[in-house]
Design an enzyme around this catalytic site. Structure first.
Site, PDB file in Angstrom:
ATOM      1  N   LYS A 178      36.831  34.940  34.081  1.00 19.28           N
ATOM      2  CA  LYS A 178      37.951  34.498  34.920  1.00 19.28           C
ATOM      3  C   LYS A 178      38.398  35.734  35.697  1.00 19.28           C
ATOM      4  O   LYS A 178      39.151  36.573  35.195  1.00 19.28           O
ATOM      5  CB  LYS A 178      39.087  33.965  34.029  1.00 19.28           C
ATOM      6  CG  LYS A 178      39.970  32.920  34.690  1.00 19.28           C
ATOM      7  CD  LYS A 178      40.714  33.396  35.906  1.00 19.28           C
ATOM      8  CE  LYS A 178      41.942  34.209  35.558  1.00 19.28           C
ATOM      9  NZ  LYS A 178      42.564  34.817  36.770  1.00 19.28           N
ATOM     10  N   GLU A 254      42.224  46.557  27.381  1.00 16.94           N
ATOM     11  CA  GLU A 254      42.456  47.812  28.087  1.00 16.94           C
ATOM     12  C   GLU A 254      43.674  47.569  28.962  1.00 16.94           C
ATOM     13  O   GLU A 254      43.597  46.816  29.934  1.00 16.94           O
ATOM     14  CB  GLU A 254      41.204  48.168  28.897  1.00 16.94           C
ATOM     15  CG  GLU A 254      41.114  49.643  29.203  1.00 16.94           C
ATOM     16  CD  GLU A 254      41.660  49.942  30.561  1.00 16.94           C
ATOM     17  OE1 GLU A 254      42.868  50.266  30.618  1.00 16.94           O
ATOM     18  OE2 GLU A 254      40.933  49.849  31.532  1.00 16.94           O
ATOM     19  N   CYS A 288      44.447  52.153  36.504  1.00 17.86           N
ATOM     20  CA  CYS A 288      45.209  52.268  35.252  1.00 17.86           C
ATOM     21  C   CYS A 288      45.224  53.696  34.738  1.00 17.86           C
ATOM     22  O   CYS A 288      46.087  54.077  33.980  1.00 17.86           O
ATOM     23  CB  CYS A 288      44.641  51.326  34.196  1.00 17.86           C
ATOM     24  SG  CYS A 288      42.984  51.763  33.720  1.00 17.86           S
ATOM     25  N   GLU A 390      55.197  51.484  34.132  1.00 17.75           N
ATOM     26  CA  GLU A 390      54.018  51.505  35.014  1.00 17.75           C
ATOM     27  C   GLU A 390      54.379  50.831  36.346  1.00 17.75           C
ATOM     28  O   GLU A 390      54.780  49.670  36.366  1.00 17.75           O
ATOM     29  CB  GLU A 390      52.853  50.749  34.362  1.00 17.75           C
ATOM     30  CG  GLU A 390      51.595  50.782  35.211  1.00 17.75           C
ATOM     31  CD  GLU A 390      50.425  50.000  34.584  1.00 17.75           C
ATOM     32  OE1 GLU A 390      49.385  50.604  34.357  1.00 17.75           O
ATOM     33  OE2 GLU A 390      50.578  48.793  34.340  1.00 17.75           O
TER      34      GLU A 390
HETATM   35  N1  NAI Z   1      43.811  47.668  35.467  1.00 19.76           N
HETATM   36  C1  NAI Z   1      45.063  47.574  35.100  1.00 19.76           C
HETATM   37  O1  NAI Z   1      45.496  48.246  34.220  1.00 19.76           O
HETATM   38  C2  NAI Z   1      45.899  46.594  35.801  1.00 19.76           C
HETATM   39  C3  NAI Z   1      47.257  46.600  35.612  1.00 19.76           C
HETATM   40  N2  NAI Z   1      48.001  45.701  36.251  1.00 19.76           N
HETATM   41  C4  NAI Z   1      49.451  45.758  36.037  1.00 19.76           C
HETATM   42  O2  NAI Z   1      49.921  44.458  35.867  1.00 19.76           O
HETATM   43  C5  NAI Z   1      50.934  44.168  36.805  1.00 19.76           C
HETATM   44  C6  NAI Z   1      50.886  42.701  37.170  1.00 19.76           C
HETATM   45  O3  NAI Z   1      49.701  42.389  37.885  1.00 19.76           O
HETATM   46  P1  NAI Z   1      48.882  41.066  37.531  1.00 19.76           P
HETATM   47  O4  NAI Z   1      47.818  40.833  38.506  1.00 19.76           O
HETATM   48  O5  NAI Z   1      49.868  39.962  37.325  1.00 19.76           O
HETATM   49  O6  NAI Z   1      48.212  41.531  36.169  1.00 19.76           O
HETATM   50  P2  NAI Z   1      47.742  40.701  34.947  1.00 19.76           P
HETATM   51  O7  NAI Z   1      47.470  41.627  33.838  1.00 19.76           O
HETATM   52  O8  NAI Z   1      48.706  39.608  34.645  1.00 19.76           O
HETATM   53  O9  NAI Z   1      46.391  40.022  35.485  1.00 19.76           O
HETATM   54  C7  NAI Z   1      45.119  40.444  35.152  1.00 19.76           C
HETATM   55  C8  NAI Z   1      44.257  39.222  34.848  1.00 19.76           C
HETATM   56  O10 NAI Z   1      44.831  38.468  33.788  1.00 19.76           O
HETATM   57  C9  NAI Z   1      44.949  37.105  34.158  1.00 19.76           C
HETATM   58  N3  NAI Z   1      46.084  36.534  33.441  1.00 19.76           N
HETATM   59  C10 NAI Z   1      47.396  36.659  33.730  1.00 19.76           C
HETATM   60  N4  NAI Z   1      48.152  35.972  32.835  1.00 19.76           N
HETATM   61  C11 NAI Z   1      47.288  35.417  31.952  1.00 19.76           C
HETATM   62  C12 NAI Z   1      47.449  34.578  30.808  1.00 19.76           C
HETATM   63  N5  NAI Z   1      48.639  34.184  30.374  1.00 19.76           N
HETATM   64  N6  NAI Z   1      46.340  34.183  30.139  1.00 19.76           N
HETATM   65  C13 NAI Z   1      45.113  34.579  30.552  1.00 19.76           C
HETATM   66  N7  NAI Z   1      44.906  35.340  31.645  1.00 19.76           N
HETATM   67  C14 NAI Z   1      45.974  35.772  32.340  1.00 19.76           C
HETATM   68  C15 NAI Z   1      45.129  37.176  35.656  1.00 19.76           C
HETATM   69  O11 NAI Z   1      44.853  35.925  36.257  1.00 19.76           O
HETATM   70  C16 NAI Z   1      44.121  38.255  36.016  1.00 19.76           C
HETATM   71  O12 NAI Z   1      42.808  37.726  36.016  1.00 19.76           O
HETATM   72  C17 NAI Z   1      50.670  45.114  37.949  1.00 19.76           C
HETATM   73  O13 NAI Z   1      51.824  45.364  38.663  1.00 19.76           O
HETATM   74  C18 NAI Z   1      50.190  46.319  37.224  1.00 19.76           C
HETATM   75  O14 NAI Z   1      51.277  47.075  36.760  1.00 19.76           O
HETATM   76  C19 NAI Z   1      47.447  44.763  37.052  1.00 19.76           C
HETATM   77  C20 NAI Z   1      46.092  44.704  37.272  1.00 19.76           C
HETATM   78  C21 NAI Z   1      45.223  45.677  36.693  1.00 19.76           C
HETATM   79  O1  LIG Z   2      35.638  52.078  33.624  1.00 18.95           O
HETATM   80  C1  LIG Z   2      36.073  52.834  34.492  1.00 18.95           C
HETATM   81  O2  LIG Z   2      35.445  53.797  34.882  1.00 18.95           O
HETATM   82  C2  LIG Z   2      37.352  52.609  35.147  1.00 18.95           C
HETATM   83  C3  LIG Z   2      38.315  51.967  34.600  1.00 18.95           C
HETATM   84  C4  LIG Z   2      39.546  51.734  35.284  1.00 18.95           C
HETATM   85  C5  LIG Z   2      40.412  50.865  34.812  1.00 18.95           C
HETATM   86  O3  LIG Z   2      40.200  50.295  33.636  1.00 18.95           O
HETATM   87  C6  LIG Z   2      41.579  50.363  35.535  1.00 18.95           C
HETATM   88  O4  LIG Z   2      41.964  50.934  36.539  1.00 18.95           O
HETATM   89  O5  LIG Z   2      42.107  49.370  35.089  1.00 18.95           O
END
Ligand code: NAI
Ligand SMILES: O=C(O)/C=C/C=C(\O)C(=O)O
Length: 486
Positions: A178, A254, A288, A390
């Site tokens: 997803k 993660e 992240c 964050e």
């Molecule tokens: N790589 C990272 O660490 C990321 C961190 N974020 C953080 O999260 C905040 C919110 O962004 P979002 O896009 O809403 O992040 P999110 O963590 O809610 O979304 C990431 C994934 O999880 C899915 N998801 C969301 N709620 C879910 C649920 N209840 N059950 C199953 N899947 C679910 C979303 O559809 C998307 O595919 C951002 O402002 C940022 O701070 C967001 C994206 C990536």
């Molecule tokens: O696997 C990597 O090299 C990078 C990871 C980065 C994230 O997990 C992120 O930004 O969420």
């Protein structure tokens, strides 16, 4: 208008409900495509296909056959590099220079590295004594965990999705992915590559939609998924973990970070500035691993702030097709609201705005994009929300410190523990400080330097488990001990 469909059992299919949502280009606000939103029916079909494929040709293949196919998947991504690049840049707005060096090559590498790893990894064996003197032999074998639910985010869409799908498939599992609703295109495109590479139907499935009360929740609530791997916000990770508890399914999470960069007075200043510019502003701060808290030793504080400001002000904002641009928009206007709320809060809390702090003037064709200025603050208290939460935007707060002990205490003061970067030319200090930091990953004189064989993941509220190298095999396989009495 182009439609993006689910990929289930080797075919692209629409939603029975006919529900579609817009995929928006964050650089200009225009609709790129219409995406089918999965209901429980499509999620169920994807999970059934994945379960059936475990018992089909995929489950019967030798490791050599399976890994040869995964090499073809990697080659297929490389052969269609420009298509993947175009899709990723349109969905995210990120500069081509970034996606062509990081996102797309890593998409291919994630298949190759784990295909090679599973061919070469050994399992444990123990000989033991028995009362009759004949002894016994224990040996372990690894078996696929089963159907893996992959829930991936929007910041590095292809990279982070394949970081999970690559090892999952290499270990013989099947997957239902997803992708984030913000970035569906490369995950959909990968279905074509899988088909051409000879991946049997049902091994790689994709359902599109949102999180709560949509495809994400339907997938995590589905009783026939064996384990979940997720990258994203800590709160979402908690929700997924609760859903996975039904049926005692394993999770690999993660999650968020509020990472510290620690800059000692004995650092190589040029390297520290170059690295911190990347760790604070690369991918518009949406990594992240990024450092939103920078601690700088007092003797070099003023110089560091001045040079980081100069570097931030030289970043070139522009859309992916502008070859001079090295700084794109945020992922969406909704995310920009969140980031701007912190920009405002910083001022309310008394920050000195060193640079940025608002929305840049962009040309008319980009006026509806999710642009924000790279931003640097000083002067906030340690408990300001801007310093403890964050933000996931192109911003950082810089604070002076005096002693090594103080820097370590500041870095460790939050409930997150994902990554840290230390800048010093004193090797002994580097080892000493790295050992004390409460983080899953510590970089010394570098940032985001990745060897895919190493353990990757966060401590404290930044996650559960480690992926990368053999650590991915721990999650994506069940280890079975066989004890043979001789
Ligand atoms: N790589 C990272 O660490 C990321 C961190 N974020 C953080 O999260 C905040 C919110 O962004 P979002 O896009 O809403 O992040 P999110 O963590 O809610 O979304 C990431 C994934 O999880 C899915 N998801 C969301 N709620 C879910 C649920 N209840 N059950 C199953 N899947 C679910 C979303 O559809 C998307 O595919 C951002 O402002 C940022 O701070 C967001 C994206 C990536
Ligand atoms: O696997 C990597 O090299 C990078 C990871 C980065 C994230 O997990 C992120 O930004 O969420």
């Amino acid at each position: 208008m182009k439609e993006i469909k689910h990929y289930i059992n080797g075919a692209y299919v629409g939603s029975a409900s006919g529900r579609l949502f817009d995929n928006i280009n964050p650089a200009n606000g225009r609709v790129l495509s219409k995406v089918h939103e999965a209901g429980r029916e499509e999620v169920d079909a994807a999970v059934r296909a994945a379960r059936a494929a475990l018992k089909g040709p995929w489950g019967r293949m030798s490791v050599e056959e399976r890994t040869a196919i995964l090499h073809r998947v990697a080659d297929g991504i490389t052969a269609r590099f420009d298509e993947f690049l175009e899709a990723e840049c349109l969905d995210t707005g990120k500069p081509r220079s970034l996606a062509s060096h990081i996102d797309i090559p890593r998409g291919a590498a994630n298949f190759k590295v784990f295909a090679d790893l599973v061919k070469n990894v050994a399992a444990e064996a123990f000989e033991m004594a028995t009362p009759d003197g004949a002894g016994a032999l224990n040996y372990a074998v690894r078996r696929p965990k089963g159907v893996i639910g992959v829930i991936s985010p929007w910041n590095l869409p292809l990279l982070l999705m394949t970081w999970k799908v690559g090892p999952a498939l290499a270990c013989g599992n099947t997957v239902v992915v997803k992708p984030s609703e913000e970035t569906p295109t490369t995950t959909a495109l990968l279905g074509e590559v899988m088909q051409q590479a000879g991946v049997p139907d049902g091994v790689y499935n994709v359902v599109h939609g949102f999180g709560g009360n949509s495809a994400g929740a339907f997938l995590t609530e589905h009783p026939d998924v064996d384990a979940y791997t997720f990258t994203g916000e800590t709160g979402t990770g908690e929700t997924i973990m609760k859903a996975a508890a039904n049926g005692v399914r394993q999770v690999s999470l993660e999650l968020g970070g509020k990472n510290a960069g620690i800059v000692f007075a004995d650092c190589d200043m040029d390297k520290a500035i170059e690295g911190t510019l990347r760790s604070a502003f690369a991918n518009c701060g949406q990594v992240c691993l990024g450092t939103e808290r920078i601690y700088v030793q007092r003797p070099i504080f003023d110089e560091f702030v001045a040079r980081l400001k100069a570097g931030a002000e030289q970043l070139v904002l522009g859309p992916p097709d502008d070859a001079t641009s090295n700084f794109g928009p945020l992922i969406s206007l909704k995310h920009r609201e969140k980031v701007l709320s912190y920009y405002q809060k910083a001022v309310e809390d008394g920050a000195t705005v060193i640079t940025g702090g608002g929305v840049p003037d962009m040309p008319a064709e980009l006026a509806h994009g999710a642009w924000v200025q790279p931003t640097i603050w000083t002067g906030l208290k340690d408990d300001s929300a801007v310093v403890t939460e964050e933000i996931f935007g192109p911003c950082c707060h810089i604070r002076p410190f005096d002693s090594e002990e103080e820097a370590v205490a500041l870095a460790n003061s939050l409930p997150y523990g994902l990554a840290s970067a230390i800048w010093t030319e004193n090797v002994t200090r580097a080892h000493r400080v790295a050992g004390q930091l409460e983080a899953g990953i510590v970089w010394v004189n570098s940032w985001f330097l990745r060897d895919l064989r190493t353990a990757f993941g966060g401590s404290k509220q930044s996650g559960i488990g480690r992926e990368g190298g053999v650590h991915s095999l721990e999650f994506y396989t069940e280890m079975k001990n066989i004890c043979v009495k001789l």
